[in-house]
Design a protein around this motif. Structure first.
Motif, short mmCIF file in Angstrom:
data_model
loop_
_atom_site.label_atom_id
_atom_site.label_comp_id
_atom_site.label_asym_id
_atom_site.label_seq_id
_atom_site.Cartn_x
_atom_site.Cartn_y
_atom_site.Cartn_z
N ASN A 131 0.85 -1.19 0.00
CA ASN A 131 0.00 0.00 0.00
C ASN A 131 0.89 1.25 0.00
O ASN A 131 0.44 2.35 0.28
CB ASN A 131 -1.00 0.00 1.16
CG ASN A 131 -0.34 0.05 2.52
OD1 ASN A 131 0.87 0.25 2.66
ND2 ASN A 131 -1.13 -0.14 3.56
N PHE A 132 2.17 1.06 -0.34
CA PHE A 132 3.15 2.13 -0.35
C PHE A 132 3.13 2.84 -1.71
O PHE A 132 3.33 2.19 -2.74
CB PHE A 132 4.53 1.53 -0.07
CG PHE A 132 5.62 2.54 0.15
CD1 PHE A 132 5.47 3.56 1.08
CD2 PHE A 132 6.79 2.46 -0.57
CE1 PHE A 132 6.49 4.48 1.29
CE2 PHE A 132 7.81 3.38 -0.36
CZ PHE A 132 7.66 4.40 0.57
N PRO A 133 2.88 4.14 -1.73
CA PRO A 133 2.76 4.86 -3.00
C PRO A 133 3.95 4.70 -3.94
O PRO A 133 3.78 4.70 -5.16
CB PRO A 133 2.61 6.32 -2.56
CG PRO A 133 2.05 6.25 -1.19
CD PRO A 133 2.63 5.01 -0.58
N SER A 145 14.75 5.62 7.92
CA SER A 145 13.38 5.16 8.10
C SER A 145 13.39 3.98 9.07
O SER A 145 14.44 3.41 9.35
CB SER A 145 12.74 4.77 6.76
OG SER A 145 13.40 3.67 6.20
N ARG A 146 12.22 3.64 9.56
CA ARG A 146 12.07 2.54 10.51
C ARG A 146 11.10 1.52 9.94
O ARG A 146 10.08 1.89 9.36
CB ARG A 146 11.56 3.05 11.85
CG ARG A 146 12.53 3.97 12.52
CD ARG A 146 11.98 4.50 13.84
NE ARG A 146 12.96 5.32 14.51
CZ ARG A 146 13.91 4.87 15.30
NH1 ARG A 146 14.01 3.57 15.53
NH2 ARG A 146 14.78 5.68 15.86
N TRP A 147 11.44 0.23 10.12
CA TRP A 147 10.56 -0.83 9.64
C TRP A 147 10.70 -2.06 10.54
O TRP A 147 11.65 -2.18 11.30
CB TRP A 147 10.85 -1.17 8.19
CG TRP A 147 12.21 -1.73 7.91
CD1 TRP A 147 13.36 -1.03 7.72
CD2 TRP A 147 12.57 -3.12 7.82
NE1 TRP A 147 14.41 -1.89 7.50
CE2 TRP A 147 13.96 -3.18 7.55
CE3 TRP A 147 11.86 -4.32 7.93
CZ2 TRP A 147 14.64 -4.37 7.39
CZ3 TRP A 147 12.54 -5.52 7.77
CH2 TRP A 147 13.91 -5.54 7.50
N GLN A 148 9.71 -2.93 10.46
CA GLN A 148 9.74 -4.15 11.25
C GLN A 148 9.03 -5.27 10.50
O GLN A 148 8.23 -5.03 9.61
CB GLN A 148 9.10 -3.95 12.61
CG GLN A 148 7.66 -3.59 12.57
CD GLN A 148 7.08 -3.26 13.94
OE1 GLN A 148 5.91 -3.02 14.01
NE2 GLN A 148 7.86 -3.22 14.98
N VAL A 149 9.40 -6.48 10.87
CA VAL A 149 8.71 -7.65 10.34
C VAL A 149 7.45 -7.82 11.17
O VAL A 149 7.51 -8.04 12.38
CB VAL A 149 9.59 -8.91 10.40
CG1 VAL A 149 8.82 -10.12 9.90
CG2 VAL A 149 10.88 -8.71 9.59
N ARG A 195 6.29 -3.76 7.87
CA ARG A 195 5.55 -2.54 8.14
C ARG A 195 6.57 -1.44 8.37
O ARG A 195 7.50 -1.62 9.16
CB ARG A 195 4.71 -2.77 9.40
CG ARG A 195 3.94 -1.61 9.90
CD ARG A 195 3.25 -1.96 11.23
NE ARG A 195 2.49 -3.19 11.17
CZ ARG A 195 1.25 -3.31 10.67
NH1 ARG A 195 0.64 -2.25 10.20
NH2 ARG A 195 0.63 -4.47 10.68
N PHE A 196 6.44 -0.34 7.66
CA PHE A 196 7.39 0.74 7.86
C PHE A 196 6.66 1.99 8.32
O PHE A 196 5.52 2.25 7.95
CB PHE A 196 8.27 0.99 6.64
CG PHE A 196 7.58 0.83 5.32
CD1 PHE A 196 7.11 1.92 4.65
CD2 PHE A 196 7.40 -0.43 4.77
CE1 PHE A 196 6.46 1.77 3.43
CE2 PHE A 196 6.76 -0.59 3.55
CZ PHE A 196 6.29 0.53 2.89
N PRO A 241 5.16 8.17 3.48
CA PRO A 241 4.15 7.78 4.45
C PRO A 241 4.44 6.39 5.02
O PRO A 241 5.29 5.67 4.50
CB PRO A 241 2.87 7.75 3.60
CG PRO A 241 3.35 7.36 2.24
CD PRO A 241 4.70 8.03 2.10
N ALA A 242 3.71 6.03 6.05
CA ALA A 242 3.79 4.67 6.58
C ALA A 242 3.23 3.72 5.52
O ALA A 242 2.45 4.12 4.67
CB ALA A 242 2.99 4.56 7.87
#
Length: 156
Positions: free
Chosen positions: A24-26, A90-94, A107-108, A115-116
Motif C-alpha cells: 500500500n506504499f505509493p 526510516s524505521r521498519w519491522q517484520v 511494516r514501515f 508515508p507509513a
C-alpha cells in the motif's frame, strides 16, 4: 505487530532476495517503478545489521538501485541510506511471516519523505503459488488487520 521476532531468527531468515507481492506504499503503486525486490545480507558485528539493496525498474526499463544499512533497535530496524542518501533514515519491522518464512509482511513507519506503509514480500524463487490467499486466510499471523489487508494492491 503480532509477533516479535528475535535477532537470531531475523538474522537466519531475512537474508536473501525478496520480491514485493503486494503493497500500500505509493512508491510501488505510482506506476513509475516496477518489479521491486529487496535483498538482505547480514553484516558481521555485535548487533544485527543488514545490508539492504532495493532494486526496481523505471517505466522505460532502466534498472535502479538503492543501498542502505538496517540496524535492529528493539523490535524494529532503522534504515540509513548510503552515499547521497546517507541523510535519510526510516524505521521498519517484520510484522509477520508464514512458518517457512517464504512470505513475510514488513511494516514501515512514516518518515520525512514517505508515508507509513506495508509490503508483502515473497522470497524469490520460493515455491509459493497463492500468496494472496495464504495471507488472506492468516492475516493475524502476518500482523495485518482486515482493513490493512484490504488496503493492499497486489502486484502479481
Amino acid at each position: 505487530m503480532n509477533e516479535v521476532f528475535d535477532a537470531s531468527m531475523l538474522a537466519a531468515q531475512l537474508p536473501g532476495t525478496w520480491t514485493v507481492a503486494a503493497s500500500n506504499f505509493p512508491r510501488w503503486l505510482d506506476g513509475k517503478r516496477h518489479n521491486p525486490e529487496f535483498s538482505y545480507d547480514t553484516v558481521e558485528g555485535k548487533e544485527l545489521m543488514l545490508r539492504d539493496t532495493v532494486r526496481y525498474a523505471t517505466t522505460d526499463g532502466t534498472p535502479k538501485t538503492i543501498v542502505g544499512t538496517d540496524r535492529l533497535r528493539g523490535d524494529e530496524f532503522v534504515w540509513r541510506g548510503h552515499g547521497v542518501l546517507k541523510i535519510l533514515a526510516s524505521r521498519w519491522q517484520v510484522a509477520g511471516a508464514n512458518e517457512a518464512f517464504t512470505i513475510a509482511v514488513i511494516r514501515f513507519s512514516r518518515s520525512r519523505l514517505s508515508p507509513a506503509g506495508i509490503d508483502v514480500l515473497v522470497r524469490k524463487d520460493a515455491p509459493v503459488t497463492s500468496v494472496r490467499s495464504e495471507v488472506a486466510h492468516a492475516t493475524e499471523q502476518f500482523g495485518l488487520t482486515a482493513e490493512e489487508f484490504a488496503s493492499l494492491t497486489w502486484l502479481f
